[in-house]
Enzyme design. Sequence first.
Site, mmCIF file in Angstrom:
data_model
loop_
_atom_site.group_PDB
_atom_site.id
_atom_site.type_symbol
_atom_site.label_atom_id
_atom_site.label_comp_id
_atom_site.label_asym_id
_atom_site.label_seq_id
_atom_site.Cartn_x
_atom_site.Cartn_y
_atom_site.Cartn_z
ATOM 1 N N TYR A 144 16.030 -13.363 -51.949
ATOM 2 C CA TYR A 144 17.430 -13.812 -51.971
ATOM 3 C C TYR A 144 17.593 -15.155 -51.261
ATOM 4 C CZ TYR A 144 22.523 -13.610 -51.499
ATOM 5 O OH TYR A 144 23.872 -13.886 -51.561
ATOM 6 N N GLU A 146 15.399 -17.537 -50.308
ATOM 7 C CA GLU A 146 14.708 -18.677 -50.910
ATOM 8 C C GLU A 146 15.171 -18.927 -52.345
ATOM 9 O OE1 GLU A 146 13.455 -20.649 -49.051
ATOM 10 O OE2 GLU A 146 11.742 -19.974 -47.877
ATOM 11 N N GLY A 147 15.581 -17.862 -53.040
ATOM 12 C CA GLY A 147 16.141 -18.055 -54.375
ATOM 13 C C GLY A 147 17.391 -18.916 -54.330
ATOM 14 N N LYS A 148 18.257 -18.639 -53.360
ATOM 15 C CA LYS A 148 19.490 -19.417 -53.211
ATOM 16 C C LYS A 148 19.203 -20.840 -52.721
ATOM 17 C CE LYS A 148 22.883 -16.469 -54.225
ATOM 18 N NZ LYS A 148 23.933 -16.725 -55.214
ATOM 19 N N ARG A 185 26.264 -3.070 -47.491
ATOM 20 C CA ARG A 185 26.833 -4.094 -46.604
ATOM 21 C C ARG A 185 27.553 -3.409 -45.448
ATOM 22 N NH1 ARG A 185 28.778 -8.977 -50.622
ATOM 23 N NH2 ARG A 185 27.935 -8.052 -52.501
ATOM 24 N N VAL A 186 27.647 -4.120 -44.350
ATOM 25 C CA VAL A 186 28.105 -3.470 -43.131
ATOM 26 C C VAL A 186 29.551 -2.976 -43.231
ATOM 27 C CG1 VAL A 186 28.751 -5.649 -41.987
ATOM 28 C CG2 VAL A 186 28.167 -3.647 -40.629
ATOM 29 N N GLY A 206 23.557 -3.458 -31.807
ATOM 30 C CA GLY A 206 24.955 -3.617 -32.187
ATOM 31 C C GLY A 206 25.605 -4.861 -31.635
ATOM 32 N N THR A 209 25.999 -10.532 -34.306
ATOM 33 C CA THR A 209 27.347 -10.911 -34.745
ATOM 34 C C THR A 209 27.374 -11.340 -36.210
ATOM 35 O OG1 THR A 209 27.124 -13.260 -34.137
ATOM 36 C CG2 THR A 209 27.911 -11.729 -32.425
#
Length: 312
Positions: A144, A146-148, A185-186, A206, A209
């Site tokens: 993801y 490096e693709g972007k 996703r969070v 946790g 950020t």
Amino acid sequence: MKKILVTGGAGFIGSHLCERLLKEGNEVICLDNYFTGSKENIVHLMDNPYFELVRHDVTEPYFAEVDEIYNLACPASPPHYQYNPIKTIKTSVMGAINMLGLAKRVNAKILQASTSEVYGDPKVHPQPESYWGNVNPIGIRSCYDEGKRCAETLFMDYHNQNDVKIKIIRIFNTYGPRMNPNDGRVVSNFIVQALEGDDITIYGDGKQTRSFQYVDDLVEGMIRMMASEDTFVGPVNIGNPGEFTMIELAEKIIKQTQSNSKLVFQELPKDDPLQRKPIISLAKEKLDAWEPRIKLDNGLEKTIEYFKEKLR
């Protein structure tokens, strides 16, 4: 009326963009192969005579007469893009080549939905567009990241070599209605776990950020970027500079859902960034004073309501 192509248009962000573009009186072609997108996200648009849905994979060439292209096609959550990493990088790279080729042929303006992941696990905090990043080229997130990064290179090369009219935005963590409950996703993870009364899973201590942007703010930034003067190609950060730890996010969601969920801690995944916060001064300067308007508490409220309906 402009004719606008949105790749990945049945996805979480793409569906909101299609909706907004139609409201502004444009004709929209939504292109999606449904790897992570869903017809459910755009079914309410199907009766609009100016909306066209095409099942297509951007790794194959596509031909249409259009004025603008928003290139969003690519799985964007770690479980989805790591499920088939070769497919992920092919989508970013070959998808960019095919869409840039289309833009070149029909003289369309094209926007690349890049990502804050190009900064990797940043050594510079917060992140300006001038920062080149700290990315592992052979890690589990590389397909993801490096693709972007390669797609950004392709966009700049098509612009410099062939005068293609390009725009590059770097999207920071975005949330809102139509997120996939299982996307990993969070925000969606925490909300689903809280609503179902499960323990909330936090990776690491946790204290890492993220900066969370509501989807409507992102769509506004995308449209302003596309409309900006041709000499400004980016890249430009589109994100919310409010910075929250994972524990703070979990506590907000527990409070808003009135859940009894407890926090449980697991090992941090490899190459997971510890900090993420955009500098958005360039967006404010170039995009007609754009900045996020929706506070995290308000956006979470809308997103939680969506998931309550979804999980019934």
